[in-house]
Enzyme design. Structure first.
Site, mmCIF file in Angstrom:
data_model
loop_
_atom_site.group_PDB
_atom_site.id
_atom_site.type_symbol
_atom_site.label_atom_id
_atom_site.label_comp_id
_atom_site.label_asym_id
_atom_site.label_seq_id
_atom_site.Cartn_x
_atom_site.Cartn_y
_atom_site.Cartn_z
ATOM 1 N N VAL A 19 -6.344 11.843 -4.665
ATOM 2 C CA VAL A 19 -5.166 12.394 -5.345
ATOM 3 C C VAL A 19 -5.397 13.852 -5.752
ATOM 4 O O VAL A 19 -4.560 14.719 -5.506
ATOM 5 C CB VAL A 19 -4.800 11.529 -6.573
ATOM 6 C CG1 VAL A 19 -3.809 12.242 -7.476
ATOM 7 C CG2 VAL A 19 -4.219 10.199 -6.099
ATOM 8 N N PHE A 39 2.630 9.079 -6.644
ATOM 9 C CA PHE A 39 3.084 7.965 -5.794
ATOM 10 C C PHE A 39 2.666 8.133 -4.336
ATOM 11 O O PHE A 39 3.135 7.393 -3.479
ATOM 12 C CB PHE A 39 4.614 7.834 -5.880
ATOM 13 C CG PHE A 39 5.105 7.530 -7.274
ATOM 14 C CD1 PHE A 39 5.073 6.229 -7.760
ATOM 15 C CD2 PHE A 39 5.568 8.538 -8.106
ATOM 16 C CE1 PHE A 39 5.504 5.927 -9.051
ATOM 17 C CE2 PHE A 39 6.001 8.257 -9.399
ATOM 18 C CZ PHE A 39 5.974 6.953 -9.871
ATOM 19 N N ARG A 73 0.869 8.018 -0.721
ATOM 20 C CA ARG A 73 0.152 6.951 -0.010
ATOM 21 C C ARG A 73 -0.976 7.569 0.794
ATOM 22 O O ARG A 73 -0.756 8.577 1.479
ATOM 23 C CB ARG A 73 1.076 6.249 0.995
ATOM 24 C CG ARG A 73 2.186 5.453 0.402
ATOM 25 C CD ARG A 73 3.223 5.174 1.467
ATOM 26 N NE ARG A 73 3.758 6.415 2.034
ATOM 27 C CZ ARG A 73 4.498 6.486 3.145
ATOM 28 N NH1 ARG A 73 4.778 5.408 3.833
ATOM 29 N NH2 ARG A 73 4.963 7.652 3.579
ATOM 30 N N GLU A 74 -2.167 6.977 0.725
ATOM 31 C CA GLU A 74 -3.244 7.454 1.590
ATOM 32 C C GLU A 74 -2.810 7.292 3.037
ATOM 33 O O GLU A 74 -2.102 6.355 3.385
ATOM 34 C CB GLU A 74 -4.518 6.639 1.334
ATOM 35 C CG GLU A 74 -5.192 7.045 0.046
ATOM 36 C CD GLU A 74 -6.386 6.178 -0.290
ATOM 37 O OE1 GLU A 74 -6.994 5.610 0.624
ATOM 38 O OE2 GLU A 74 -6.692 6.070 -1.487
ATOM 39 N N ASN A 86 4.042 -0.192 -8.378
ATOM 40 C CA ASN A 86 2.989 -0.806 -7.566
ATOM 41 C C ASN A 86 3.053 -2.333 -7.608
ATOM 42 O O ASN A 86 2.840 -2.998 -6.597
ATOM 43 C CB ASN A 86 1.607 -0.322 -8.019
ATOM 44 C CG ASN A 86 1.227 0.982 -7.335
ATOM 45 O OD1 ASN A 86 1.991 1.502 -6.516
ATOM 46 N ND2 ASN A 86 0.077 1.514 -7.667
ATOM 47 N N PHE A 144 7.502 -2.652 3.363
ATOM 48 C CA PHE A 144 6.570 -3.563 2.669
ATOM 49 C C PHE A 144 6.904 -5.031 2.914
ATOM 50 O O PHE A 144 6.710 -5.872 2.044
ATOM 51 C CB PHE A 144 6.492 -3.231 1.164
ATOM 52 C CG PHE A 144 5.650 -2.021 0.917
ATOM 53 C CD1 PHE A 144 6.138 -0.746 1.194
ATOM 54 C CD2 PHE A 144 4.338 -2.131 0.474
ATOM 55 C CE1 PHE A 144 5.356 0.373 1.032
ATOM 56 C CE2 PHE A 144 3.549 -1.011 0.302
ATOM 57 C CZ PHE A 144 4.062 0.238 0.586
ATOM 58 N N GLY A 182 0.575 -10.148 6.768
ATOM 59 C CA GLY A 182 -0.773 -9.777 7.197
ATOM 60 C C GLY A 182 -1.838 -10.490 6.398
ATOM 61 O O GLY A 182 -1.577 -11.563 5.816
ATOM 62 N N CYS A 191 -5.396 0.947 -5.029
ATOM 63 C CA CYS A 191 -4.344 0.922 -6.057
ATOM 64 C C CYS A 191 -3.789 -0.463 -6.365
ATOM 65 O O CYS A 191 -3.903 -0.925 -7.497
ATOM 66 C CB CYS A 191 -3.207 1.866 -5.666
ATOM 67 S SG CYS A 191 -3.721 3.587 -5.720
HETATM 68 N N1 LIG Z 1 -5.722 6.952 -3.898
HETATM 69 C C1 LIG Z 1 -4.394 6.820 -3.950
HETATM 70 O O1 LIG Z 1 -3.726 6.584 -2.940
HETATM 71 C C2 LIG Z 1 -3.680 6.979 -5.266
HETATM 72 C C3 LIG Z 1 -2.286 7.085 -5.274
HETATM 73 C C4 LIG Z 1 -1.633 7.238 -6.489
HETATM 74 C C5 LIG Z 1 -2.370 7.260 -7.659
HETATM 75 N N2 LIG Z 1 -3.720 7.125 -7.639
HETATM 76 C C6 LIG Z 1 -4.471 7.184 -8.908
HETATM 77 O O2 LIG Z 1 -5.064 8.480 -9.008
HETATM 78 C C7 LIG Z 1 -6.324 8.397 -9.682
HETATM 79 C C8 LIG Z 1 -7.409 8.996 -8.798
HETATM 80 O O3 LIG Z 1 -7.520 8.192 -7.639
HETATM 81 P P1 LIG Z 1 -8.359 8.664 -6.348
HETATM 82 O O4 LIG Z 1 -8.146 7.646 -5.303
HETATM 83 O O5 LIG Z 1 -8.050 10.094 -6.078
HETATM 84 O O6 LIG Z 1 -9.853 8.553 -6.961
HETATM 85 P P2 LIG Z 1 -11.216 9.079 -6.291
HETATM 86 O O7 LIG Z 1 -12.247 8.099 -6.715
HETATM 87 O O8 LIG Z 1 -11.014 9.360 -4.850
HETATM 88 O O9 LIG Z 1 -11.482 10.481 -7.009
HETATM 89 C C9 LIG Z 1 -11.794 10.627 -8.343
HETATM 90 C C10 LIG Z 1 -12.686 11.854 -8.479
HETATM 91 O O10 LIG Z 1 -12.828 12.155 -9.872
HETATM 92 C C11 LIG Z 1 -14.145 12.669 -10.063
HETATM 93 N N3 LIG Z 1 -14.464 12.606 -11.500
HETATM 94 C C12 LIG Z 1 -14.652 11.507 -12.266
HETATM 95 N N4 LIG Z 1 -14.887 11.875 -13.538
HETATM 96 C C13 LIG Z 1 -14.831 13.224 -13.577
HETATM 97 C C14 LIG Z 1 -14.992 14.190 -14.617
HETATM 98 N N5 LIG Z 1 -15.225 13.829 -15.873
HETATM 99 N N6 LIG Z 1 -14.867 15.489 -14.293
HETATM 100 C C15 LIG Z 1 -14.623 15.858 -13.013
HETATM 101 N N7 LIG Z 1 -14.461 14.999 -12.005
HETATM 102 C C16 LIG Z 1 -14.565 13.702 -12.276
HETATM 103 C C17 LIG Z 1 -14.998 11.815 -9.155
HETATM 104 O O11 LIG Z 1 -16.234 12.408 -8.871
HETATM 105 C C18 LIG Z 1 -14.093 11.674 -7.922
HETATM 106 O O12 LIG Z 1 -14.360 12.682 -6.979
HETATM 107 C C19 LIG Z 1 -6.521 6.914 -10.003
HETATM 108 O O13 LIG Z 1 -6.061 6.668 -11.308
HETATM 109 C C20 LIG Z 1 -5.629 6.219 -9.001
HETATM 110 O O14 LIG Z 1 -5.191 4.962 -9.460
HETATM 111 C C21 LIG Z 1 -4.395 7.006 -6.461
#
Ligand SMILES: NC(=O)c1ccc[n+]([C@@H]2O[C@H](COP(=O)([O-])OP(=O)(O)OC[C@H]3O[C@@H](n4cnc5c(N)ncnc54)[C@H](O)[C@@H]3O)[C@@H](O)[C@H]2O)c1
Length: 439
Positions: A11, A152, A154-155, A211, A252, A256, A263
């Site tokens: 994100v 919101f 999507r990967e 979600n 959706f 599967g 998430c």
């Molecule tokens: N991945 C998705 O598709 C998606 C979509 C929507 C929302 N989200 C939400 O977004 C948030 C992040 O998800 P993500 O998938 O990007 O996580 P991620 O694990 O890919 O990335 C998180 C990053 O934060 C860093 N980090 C942690 N603590 C830190 C700190 N104190 N200072 C600096 N960096 C720090 C980590 O090293 C890591 O690189 C989550 O809450 C997730 O639920 C994710």
């Protein structure tokens, strides 16, 4: 705008790249030194279409910088996005907010001017209140507004989703903060992406409700698929038949092996906990969560069915390991409980994934990783399609016939026409579609 993004994962990095592409000056901070070092070299630590190009262009233009130094970056920022992980807390399923609060402690110490602190991480309702309380406690003179702006994207389609969102949700009652967020997202607003301003707690809950609803759609169609299989009906046609109803919608509704990813599993679990704590249990979401958990491992029985349930000593080729195509993310991927169950039943596993094998190796070091689908199928008693990568949609079944030990295909994503594969001499099983009689 001068923007800091704390957490440079899926994100944070996508948000940083896109916001800098809008013309803002963005500093992406991460505590992971290796990640920052590779980003500075122009290497992208995750697989996400179009991201590399965007990062390189904006880094070269000086609008996007990477650092591990949070405090110095925050000093003159107008807006700070928190995009750190919020995984499930070990043991109880609540969201683990330790990364959020650790980041907030550092931010609080460094703030010197009016700053908008924005949680983009998915956080339980009320977290914004706690973030505000913590900053005021650590730095009583800090002039801040704390905003909820859930993400919101999507990967696999993250850049496109960030640039063309269905909506932008901004949770705050603070007028100054609304102006700042309006300015940050102005390029999207000009593209007519609706901005919805709401209260902070409401914004936090919108993310979880969205979600949980999407997870419910998947769990629902998976149950209908199981019924369709038993009564000789076709779940894909059912999904189409109900999806054309605008009140339902066609997305959706793909049956599967159960949903995975970073998430849906953790967010449904966290919402269940929030609701239980509030004395309002969400029974539907509780059921969605538990049926989905059971389903992933239960897919092993489907794989074993053509062998009368006995796959001891059999070689199973697994195509697709990531939780969905176009990502390298293995978090809670259905392939993990499925492969574990197959191994528990005595099978040997060979696997191939176009981009996820490096990540998969750390989760599952003891299986054989192959270079392509045909090497994977070589000597296999069954081929199982777990993730619907584009390149699995046109496999050469004549070539597979020459290398496989027995002609069994289990398609957990329904990407093939059952008649077509059966007519080529294979025993073919899929999800929620009348399966041909077994051996
Ligand atoms: N991945 C998705 O598709 C998606 C979509 C929507 C929302 N989200 C939400 O977004 C948030 C992040 O998800 P993500 O998938 O990007 O996580 P991620 O694990 O890919 O990335 C998180 C990053 O934060 C860093 N980090 C942690 N603590 C830190 C700190 N104190 N200072 C600096 N960096 C720090 C980590 O090293 C890591 O690189 C989550 O809450 C997730 O639920 C994710």
């Amino acid at each position: 705008m001068r923007i800091v993004i704390v957490g440079t994962g899926y994100v944070g990095l996508v948000s940083g790249a896109c916001l800098s592409d809008f013309g803002h000056h963005v500093t992406c901070v991460d505590k992971d030194e290796q990640k920052i070092a590779s980003l500075r070299r122009g290497e992208i630590p995750i697989f996400e279409p179009d991201l590399q190009r965007l990062v390189q262009i904006n880094a070269a233009a000086g609008r996007l910088v990477f650092t591990t130094e949070l405090i110095t970056s925050v000093v003159d920022a107008e807006a700070i996005f928190i995009a750190v992980g919020t995984p499930s807390r070990r043991g109880d399923g609540h969201a683990d907010l330790s990364y959020v609060y650790a980041a907030v402690q550092d931010i609080a110490k460094a703030i010197q001017r009016f700053t908008v602190v924005i949680t983009k991480s998915t956080v339980p309702v009320g977290t914004g209140d706690e973030v505000e309380r913590l900053i005021k406690q650590l730095n009583p003179s800090a002039d801040i507004a704390v905003v909820s702006n859930p993400e919101f994207l999507r990967e696999g389609a993250a850049v496109r989703d960030f640039k063309h969102p269905d909506r932008i949700v901004v949770g705050t009652d603070d007028e100054r903060a609304r102006k700042v967020l309006g300015e940050i997202y102005r390029p999207l607003y000009l593209n007519r992406a609706p901005i919805m301003y709401t209260g902070r707690r409401t914004a936090e809950l919108i993310k979880y409700a969205a979600n949980a609803f999407l997870a419910t759609k998947i769990a629902f169609i998976n149950e209908i698929a199981d019924l369709a299989e038993k009564v000789d009906a076709n779940v894909q046609e059912i999904a189409r038949g109900i999806g054309m109803d605008n009140r339902i919608g066609s997305k959706f509704l793909h049956a599967g092996p159960g949903y995975g990813g970073s998430c849906f599993p953790k967010d449904t679990r966290a919402l269940i906990k929030t609701a239980q704590d509030a004395g309002v249990p969400l029974r539907i979401v509780e059921t969605v969560n538990s049926t989905n958990d059971i389903r992933k491992r239960a897919m092993a029985r489907k794989v074993a069915a053509p062998f009368h349930g006995n796959i001891r000593g059999k070689v199973i080729a697994v195509l697709g390991l990531t939780f969905k195509p176009n990502t390298d993310d293995m978090r809670e991927a259905p392939s993990i409980p499925l492969i574990t169950a197959l191994r528990d039943m005595g099978a040997t596993i060979k696997a191939f994934d176009p981009v996820g094998m490096e990540q998969a190796r750390s989760e599952m070091p003891d299986i054989t990783y192959c270079d392509d689908p045909y090497a994977c199928a070589d000597g296999a008693d069954a081929l199982v399609i777990v993730t619907e990568w584009e390149q699995f949609r046109a496999l050469d079944f004549d070539r597979l016939k020459r290398v496989m030990a027995s002609l069994v295909v289990i398609d957990l994503r329904n990407i093939y026409d059952p008649d077509e594969i059966t007519n080529r001499g294979y025993l073919y099983q899929s999800v929620g579609r009348a399966n041909k009689p077994m051996y």
